[in-house]
Design an enzyme around this catalytic site. Sequence first.
Site, PDB file in Angstrom:
ATOM      1  N   LYS A 171      -0.024   5.355  -5.867  1.00 63.44           N
ATOM      2  CA  LYS A 171      -0.959   5.394  -7.006  1.00 63.44           C
ATOM      3  C   LYS A 171      -1.623   6.355  -7.004  1.00 63.44           C
ATOM      4  CE  LYS A 171      -4.594   3.914  -6.162  1.00 63.44           C
ATOM      5  NZ  LYS A 171      -5.613   2.621  -6.075  1.00 63.44           N
TER       6      LYS A 171
ATOM      7  N   GLU B 234     -26.304  15.118  -3.005  1.00 65.07           N
ATOM      8  CA  GLU B 234     -27.530  15.341  -2.867  1.00 65.07           C
ATOM      9  C   GLU B 234     -28.943  14.457  -3.412  1.00 65.07           C
ATOM     10  OE1 GLU B 234     -29.787  19.262  -3.787  1.00 65.07           O
ATOM     11  OE2 GLU B 234     -27.717  19.424  -5.251  1.00 65.07           O
TER      12      GLU B 234
ATOM     13  N   HIS C 166     -27.245  21.312  -1.058  1.00 65.54           N
ATOM     14  CA  HIS C 166     -27.619  21.828  -2.365  1.00 65.54           C
ATOM     15  C   HIS C 166     -26.340  23.079  -2.759  1.00 65.54           C
ATOM     16  CE1 HIS C 166     -29.501  22.594  -6.005  1.00 65.54           C
ATOM     17  NE2 HIS C 166     -29.489  23.880  -5.806  1.00 65.54           N
TER      18      HIS C 166
ATOM     19  N   CYS D  12       0.682  -1.217  -0.044  1.00 64.99           N
ATOM     20  CA  CYS D  12       0.074   0.002  -0.093  1.00 64.99           C
ATOM     21  C   CYS D  12       0.863   1.352  -0.048  1.00 64.99           C
ATOM     22  CB  CYS D  12      -1.027   0.089   1.181  1.00 64.99           C
ATOM     23  SG  CYS D  12      -1.877   1.402   1.374  1.00 64.99           S
TER      24      CYS D  12
ATOM     25  N   ARG E  92      -9.491  -9.272 -22.094  1.00 62.63           N
ATOM     26  CA  ARG E  92     -10.133 -10.730 -22.680  1.00 62.63           C
ATOM     27  C   ARG E  92     -11.491 -10.896 -22.399  1.00 62.63           C
ATOM     28  NH1 ARG E  92      -8.449 -15.326 -18.479  1.00 62.63           N
ATOM     29  NH2 ARG E  92      -8.832 -14.269 -16.904  1.00 62.63           N
TER      30      ARG E  92
ATOM     31  N   THR F 120      -6.320  -2.556   1.715  1.00 63.67           N
ATOM     32  CA  THR F 120      -5.722  -2.029   3.016  1.00 63.67           C
ATOM     33  C   THR F 120      -6.498  -2.043   4.104  1.00 63.67           C
ATOM     34  OG1 THR F 120      -3.898  -0.970   1.645  1.00 63.67           O
ATOM     35  CG2 THR F 120      -4.462  -0.083   3.904  1.00 63.67           C
TER      36      THR F 120
ATOM     37  N   ALA G  40     -13.142   1.603  -4.089  1.00 70.58           N
ATOM     38  CA  ALA G  40     -13.096   2.688  -5.084  1.00 70.58           C
ATOM     39  C   ALA G  40     -12.094   2.231  -6.159  1.00 70.58           C
ATOM     40  CB  ALA G  40     -12.634   3.839  -4.311  1.00 70.58           C
TER      41      ALA G  40
ATOM     42  N   TYR H  48       6.725   4.868   9.394  1.00 67.63           N
ATOM     43  CA  TYR H  48       6.110   3.474   9.747  1.00 67.63           C
ATOM     44  C   TYR H  48       7.073   2.714  10.717  1.00 67.63           C
ATOM     45  CZ  TYR H  48       1.730   3.023   6.927  1.00 67.63           C
ATOM     46  OH  TYR H  48       0.496   3.232   6.763  1.00 67.63           O
TER      47      TYR H  48
ATOM     48  N   TYR I  35      -9.364  -2.826 -11.422  1.00 68.09           N
ATOM     49  CA  TYR I  35      -9.080  -1.666 -10.894  1.00 68.09           C
ATOM     50  C   TYR I  35      -7.763  -1.156 -11.239  1.00 68.09           C
ATOM     51  CZ  TYR I  35      -6.777  -2.668  -6.278  1.00 68.09           C
ATOM     52  OH  TYR I  35      -5.946  -3.103  -5.222  1.00 68.09           O
ATOM     53  N   ILE I  36      -6.921  -1.847 -10.971  1.00 74.25           N
ATOM     54  CA  ILE I  36      -5.438  -1.265 -11.306  1.00 74.25           C
ATOM     55  C   ILE I  36      -5.209  -1.115 -12.629  1.00 74.25           C
ATOM     56  CG2 ILE I  36      -2.753  -1.855 -11.002  1.00 74.25           C
ATOM     57  CD1 ILE I  36      -3.628  -3.565  -8.429  1.00 74.25           C
TER      58      ILE I  36
ATOM     59  N   CYS J 263      -1.533   1.833  -3.019  1.00 76.55           N
ATOM     60  CA  CYS J 263      -2.504   2.791  -2.694  1.00 76.55           C
ATOM     61  C   CYS J 263      -1.860   4.178  -2.953  1.00 76.55           C
ATOM     62  CB  CYS J 263      -3.270   2.660  -1.632  1.00 76.55           C
ATOM     63  SG  CYS J 263      -3.336   0.951  -0.699  1.00 76.55           S
TER      64      CYS J 263
ATOM     65  N   GLY K 137      -8.687  -5.711 -16.886  1.00 77.02           N
ATOM     66  CA  GLY K 137      -9.828  -4.900 -16.679  1.00 77.02           C
ATOM     67  C   GLY K 137     -10.239  -4.721 -15.522  1.00 77.02           C
TER      68      GLY K 137
ATOM     69  N   GLU L 274      -6.937   1.972 -13.474  1.00 72.08           N
ATOM     70  CA  GLU L 274      -6.468   3.273 -12.652  1.00 72.08           C
ATOM     71  C   GLU L 274      -4.924   3.763 -13.487  1.00 72.08           C
ATOM     72  OE1 GLU L 274      -8.133   2.706  -8.245  1.00 72.08           O
ATOM     73  OE2 GLU L 274      -5.873   1.916  -8.687  1.00 72.08           O
TER      74      GLU L 274
HETATM   75  C1  FAD Z   1      -1.253  -0.855  -7.572  1.00 74.55           C
HETATM   76  C2  FAD Z   1      -1.892  -1.091  -6.272  1.00 74.55           C
HETATM   77  C3  FAD Z   1      -2.912  -0.302  -5.890  1.00 74.55           C
HETATM   78  C4  FAD Z   1      -3.708  -0.469  -4.846  1.00 74.55           C
HETATM   79  N1  FAD Z   1      -4.532   0.368  -4.461  1.00 74.55           N
HETATM   80  C5  FAD Z   1      -5.355   0.165  -3.423  1.00 74.55           C
HETATM   81  C6  FAD Z   1      -6.352   1.343  -2.897  1.00 74.55           C
HETATM   82  O1  FAD Z   1      -6.517   2.268  -3.610  1.00 74.55           O
HETATM   83  N2  FAD Z   1      -7.130   1.007  -1.794  1.00 74.55           N
HETATM   84  C7  FAD Z   1      -6.881  -0.258  -0.731  1.00 74.55           C
HETATM   85  O2  FAD Z   1      -7.353  -0.272  -0.197  1.00 74.55           O
HETATM   86  N3  FAD Z   1      -5.863  -1.308  -1.519  1.00 74.55           N
HETATM   87  C8  FAD Z   1      -5.211  -0.986  -2.616  1.00 74.55           C
HETATM   88  N4  FAD Z   1      -4.294  -1.929  -3.067  1.00 74.55           N
HETATM   89  C9  FAD Z   1      -4.228  -3.290  -2.220  1.00 74.55           C
HETATM   90  C10 FAD Z   1      -3.435  -3.064  -0.918  1.00 74.55           C
HETATM   91  O3  FAD Z   1      -2.012  -2.568  -1.378  1.00 74.55           O
HETATM   92  C11 FAD Z   1      -3.193  -4.366  -0.267  1.00 74.55           C
HETATM   93  O4  FAD Z   1      -4.546  -4.750   0.052  1.00 74.55           O
HETATM   94  C12 FAD Z   1      -2.648  -4.193   1.096  1.00 74.55           C
HETATM   95  O5  FAD Z   1      -1.216  -3.746   1.008  1.00 74.55           O
HETATM   96  C13 FAD Z   1      -2.442  -5.531   1.859  1.00 74.55           C
HETATM   97  O6  FAD Z   1      -1.740  -5.611   3.166  1.00 74.55           O
HETATM   98  P1  FAD Z   1      -0.985  -6.738   3.638  1.00 74.55           P
HETATM   99  O7  FAD Z   1      -0.379  -6.419   4.935  1.00 74.55           O
HETATM  100  O8  FAD Z   1      -1.697  -7.916   3.559  1.00 74.55           O
HETATM  101  O9  FAD Z   1       0.225  -7.105   2.539  1.00 74.55           O
HETATM  102  P2  FAD Z   1       1.456  -5.978   1.950  1.00 74.55           P
HETATM  103  O10 FAD Z   1       1.055  -4.551   2.172  1.00 74.55           O
HETATM  104  O11 FAD Z   1       1.709  -6.389   0.618  1.00 74.55           O
HETATM  105  O12 FAD Z   1       2.495  -6.633   2.849  1.00 74.55           O
HETATM  106  C14 FAD Z   1       3.224  -7.573   2.682  1.00 74.55           C
HETATM  107  C15 FAD Z   1       4.763  -7.359   3.186  1.00 74.55           C
HETATM  108  O13 FAD Z   1       5.196  -8.771   3.310  1.00 74.55           O
HETATM  109  C16 FAD Z   1       6.747  -8.573   2.881  1.00 74.55           C
HETATM  110  N5  FAD Z   1       7.050 -10.074   2.721  1.00 74.55           N
HETATM  111  C17 FAD Z   1       6.682 -10.971   1.889  1.00 74.55           C
HETATM  112  N6  FAD Z   1       7.133 -12.174   2.081  1.00 74.55           N
HETATM  113  C18 FAD Z   1       8.147 -11.778   2.911  1.00 74.55           C
HETATM  114  C19 FAD Z   1       8.878 -12.737   3.635  1.00 74.55           C
HETATM  115  N7  FAD Z   1       8.862 -14.164   3.688  1.00 74.55           N
HETATM  116  N8  FAD Z   1       9.741 -12.289   4.697  1.00 74.55           N
HETATM  117  C20 FAD Z   1       9.590 -10.954   5.015  1.00 74.55           C
HETATM  118  N9  FAD Z   1       8.802 -10.056   4.323  1.00 74.55           N
HETATM  119  C21 FAD Z   1       7.940 -10.556   3.241  1.00 74.55           C
HETATM  120  C22 FAD Z   1       6.608  -7.856   1.465  1.00 74.55           C
HETATM  121  O14 FAD Z   1       7.670  -7.169   1.129  1.00 74.55           O
HETATM  122  C23 FAD Z   1       5.692  -6.787   1.924  1.00 74.55           C
HETATM  123  O15 FAD Z   1       6.188  -5.606   2.488  1.00 74.55           O
HETATM  124  C24 FAD Z   1      -3.489  -1.699  -4.087  1.00 74.55           C
HETATM  125  C25 FAD Z   1      -2.481  -2.622  -4.661  1.00 74.55           C
HETATM  126  C26 FAD Z   1      -1.738  -2.236  -5.586  1.00 74.55           C
HETATM  127  C27 FAD Z   1      -0.720  -3.189  -6.023  1.00 74.55           C
END
Ligand code: FAD
Length: 460
Positions: free
Chosen positions: A51, A442, A437, A43, A200, A312, A342, A99, A179-180, A48, A177, A183
Site C-alpha cells: 500500500k 514547529e 524552523h 502487512c 453510508r 502491524t 496514520a 522473512y 483508512y483503507i 501496509c 469511509g 488510502e
Molecule cells: C490494505 C491494508 C493496509 C494496511 N495498512 C496498515 C498500515 O499502514 N499500518 C499498520 O500498522 N497496519 C496496516 N494494516 C493492518 C495490518 O496489515 C495488520 O494489522 C497486521 O498484518 C496484523 O498482523 P497479524 O499477524 O495479526 O495477521 P496477518 O498479518 O494477517 O497474518 C495472518 C496470516 O495467517 C495466515 N493464515 C490464516 N489462517 C491460517 C490457517 N488456518 N493456517 C495457516 N495460515 C493461516 C494468513 O495467510 C496470514 O498470512 C493494513 C491492512 C490492510 C488490509
Amino acid sequence: MSDYDVDLFVIGGGSGGVRAARIAAQHGARVMVAEEYRVGGTCVIRGCVPKKLLVYASRFRAEFEDAAGYGWTIPQWSFDWRTLIANKDKEIARLEAAYTMTLERAGVAIVKTRAVVADAHTVQLADGKRVRAGYILVATGGAPTYGDPIPGIEHAISSNEAFHLAALPQHVVIQGGGYIALEFAGIFAGLGSQVTLVYRGENILRGFDDDVRAHVRADMEKRGIRVVTGIKIAAIERMGSRFSAVMSSGHRHTADCVMFATGRAPNIGKLGLERAGVAIAENGGIAVDEYSRTSVPSIHAIGDVTNRVNLTPVAIREGHAFADSVFGGKPTKVDHAHVPTAVFSDPEVGTVGLTEAQARARFARTDIYRAMFRPLRATLSGRDTTTLLKLVVDGMTDRVAGCHIVGEGAAEMVQVAAIAVTMGATKADFDATMALHPTTAEELVTMRTKSASYAREAAE
Ligand SMILES: Cc1cc2nc3c(=O)[nH]c(=O)nc-3n(C[C@H](O)[C@H](O)[C@H](O)COP(=O)(O)OP(=O)(O)OC[C@H]3O[C@@H](n4cnc5c(N)ncnc54)[C@H](O)[C@@H]3O)c2cc1C
C-alpha cells in the site's frame, strides 16, 4: 514438554506470528509455523508495505504539478501501471524471502499449509498430519468483509485484488469511509483515475477527531475526489467490461472498478476453535486476557484475530510479549493506550491519543490548541491546501492527551510526538521545547493560545 513434537505451533506467518515464532525460538523453544498463503502475512504481502509503495507512486503527480511554481518545466510525464505492479511484486517477493530466511535462521520450521486446531495440544495440517504442541498460538489475522449481501457483490473487489489489477481503472467507485478506503481513493486519484468515494455514514473516518474528519474530506475534495456520504451501494450490475454501481438513492455510477473497503473480520472460521473450547469475544475476535491467553490455557491468540487494535506494530508487540511471557520467563503485557496511527490518504493523517470528543467526556476540563495554515511549500506551487495541527490537553493536569495532524509528513511527525504523549508530557513541556524552523512540526511547540476550553458537563 518432551511429549510434544514441538514446544510451540504458530498458526499464521504474519506480523504477529513471525515475531512470536522467532523470539520463542531464540528463547530455546522448538517452534513450527504454518502459513497457508505467503510468509509475511497481510502487512507485507497485501497491506501496509505494498500500500505504501502505491501511495509513493501516486504522490509523484502532485510533485510534478507543484514543480512548475518552483521554475521547473517537466516535459511530458506518463504513468505505467504494469511497471509499478511488477516492481512492487518484486519487492514483496524479496521481503517474503527475507522473512522466511529470518525464521529459518532462528531454527523455526515452516510448513506452507493451512492448519487448524484439533484439540488443546494438537494442530491438524491440510494433509491430515497432526502435530502435538506444548502451546498453540493462533495468529491468523483478518480478512476483508463486504457488509450486507447485495446483488452483484461478486463484481466488487477488496484491497486484496486492488494490488493485482491488470490495468489502472479510469473510473473507480470505492465504498467505505475508513483508512483503507481513503488510502486507495488517494492512490487511484493520484495515478490518474476518477474516484468516487461512497460512505453510508455522515462523514468519513469514523472514530477520528472531528476536525480531522472535516479537514481530510475538504482537502480530498479539493484534489478532485468525489466524496458522497449518507448513501451506500445497493447493487452492482455488469455492463460489458464496466460496472454500474446502483446507489441506495437510486443514482448510478458507471465505473471500471467497484471496490469495497467496508471493514475486516478476524479469521476464526473453520479453525477448530469451538471444538477446542476457545471462547470468542463480543468484538468477533478470539477472547484473550492481557497476556493474550485464551479460555484454553495452552492456546494463545495475538494480532488481528483478537480484534483489539488491528495494526502491524501492535500484532508484533503482542507476539513478542507472548514469547517473552511463555518461553522467556518474563511475563509481559502490552499497553494498548497511546497507539499512534496514520492514514496515508491525500492529505495524510497522523494521530495519537484522545480525540477532542473523548477528552471532553473524560476530563473535568479540556483545552484545545489548533493551528491551521497554508504550508510554506504551497506558496510557490500555488496548491490549494491547508495543514491542521491540533493538541488535546487535559486541562486539570496540563498533560497532552491527543495530537492530531493532517498534511504532508503527518505520520512521521506523529510517530515522534507519540513519544512525548506516551511519556506524559505536559503542554508546558511542549512549550519549553525549542522550535525547529522552518518546519510544519514547529507549530506543535509554538501554539500558545487556546482555541477552546471546555468544562465537562455534569452528568444528568
Ligand atoms: C490494505 C491494508 C493496509 C494496511 N495498512 C496498515 C498500515 O499502514 N499500518 C499498520 O500498522 N497496519 C496496516 N494494516 C493492518 C495490518 O496489515 C495488520 O494489522 C497486521 O498484518 C496484523 O498482523 P497479524 O499477524 O495479526 O495477521 P496477518 O498479518 O494477517 O497474518 C495472518 C496470516 O495467517 C495466515 N493464515 C490464516 N489462517 C491460517 C490457517 N488456518 N493456517 C495457516 N495460515 C493461516 C494468513 O495467510 C496470514 O498470512 C493494513 C491492512 C490492510 C488490509
